[in-house]
Design an enzyme around this catalytic site. Sequence first.
Site, PDB file in Angstrom:
ATOM      1  CE  LYS A 178      46.779  -7.043   6.199  1.00  0.00           C
ATOM      2  NZ  LYS A 178      48.293  -7.138   6.330  1.00  0.00           N
ATOM      3  CG  ASP A 192      47.574  -3.610   7.445  1.00  0.00           C
ATOM      4  OD1 ASP A 192      48.997  -4.336   7.382  1.00  0.00           O
ATOM      5  OD2 ASP A 192      46.860  -2.926   6.754  1.00  0.00           O
TER       6      ASP A 192
END
Length: 414
Positions: A104, A144
Amino acid sequence: MEANPLTVAQQQLDMAAEKLQLDPKIHAILREPTRVLEVSIPVKMDDGSLRVFKGYRAQHNDAIGPAKGGIRFHPDVTMDEVKALSMWMTFKCGVLCLPYGGGKGGVAVDPQTLSPAELERLSRGYMAAVAPIVGPERDIPAPDVGTNPQIMAWMMDEFSKVKGGVTYPGVVTGKPIIVGGSLGRSEATGRGCVIIIREAAKRLGIKLQGATAVIQGFGNVGSATALFLAKEGVKIIAIMEIDGGIYNPEGIDPLDLLEYRKKAGTINGYPGSRPIDNEELFSLECDLLVPAALENQITKENAGRVRAKLVAEAANGPTTPEADAILAERGITVTPDIMTNAGGVTVSYFEWVQNIMNYYWTEEEINSRLEQKMVAAFDSVYQMSQEYQVTLRMAAYMLSIARLAEAIKLRGWV
Ligand code: NAD
């Protein structure tokens, strides 16, 4: 005080590790990401000034394959949040049997405050800064919160430049179709969510036709989920956004609401609705509650007031462990984030496979492969939850961690 997402992710791991009687050495490995990188990104602003942004990338575990996970542009991004999100990605990929570990990234920025040119310079600056640790065989970012296909196209272009001018479509997923994106990717998370809701509803005896739903967040995931729910005949009675929410017990048409927002710039004031705040939203009586915004939304403060039959976690980490225990005690089923919102990473996986093959599937092929993978994941998690008499979240963690543990042992790390 707001729960630290990393502490939450570690607590969830600890609980599953205990149930599984996980080898403590493997448990210790999984509690922290393998690699993290913090970068400073100087960006020339349109007015001639310079701003330096903080960026992060975390790679949690690559026992099963390269790291995979989104990049978030949001003012509250921190290293701990990125680490937590990378852990959730590892477990999500495990639930779906994808050959990846979790990654991430993020930049602490409100992208709404940047001009398109500034956003492009920041996106390119971020990719140039993390390029030494990403790549199609190492770590494959995706969109995201606050990032989108255009940003992925800039990042793919920047990586290709940094690597000497060879085009690397497989370095990021969620790209626009013409530069190697996959059909079906943009709505995949919402589509997957509704597949999981449908499977869970069957087990709970909820008929989707005529069921009621409440949705927090009307971004990429929330709006796509709303559209697919509406197709199943679900009546959406409330939708919440960062700048306010709307409620209409007669139902809200999500397609019409999207059209309205295009013109009005907000969902507020949508005809036939009245305003609603987050507190009221979470206590509305409904069949389905779909948090599709950010972490830490269902907490020990509001979990006792939730009156939904099923909570489907479209967002990552929307329920704190304390809230989770309250919901379980009250007999409210929760389909966990690491399964419910895995449609996005699954079609990202298909995108990466297509990039590597340089051969592209039809939308029907993508959707049917997604359907197969999501249903198989739900069935395995449901079976595990029945066998061990645990919640779907615990079962999802147990399934995923057991797979990871096997890979770690076979690779000889412990
Ligand atoms: P997005 O930026 O498109 O949408 C997020 C929405 O949440 C925005 O519309 C924002 O207004 C709203 N929001 C933010 N704070 C809020 C608050 N306090 N109350 C109400 N609404 C609020 O992001 P997204 O891609 O839709 O992601 C949403 C969630 O889904 C995140 O947790 C993300 O990590 C997760 N997720 C996204 C994907 C994907 O494919 N995009 C895949 C898996 C998981």
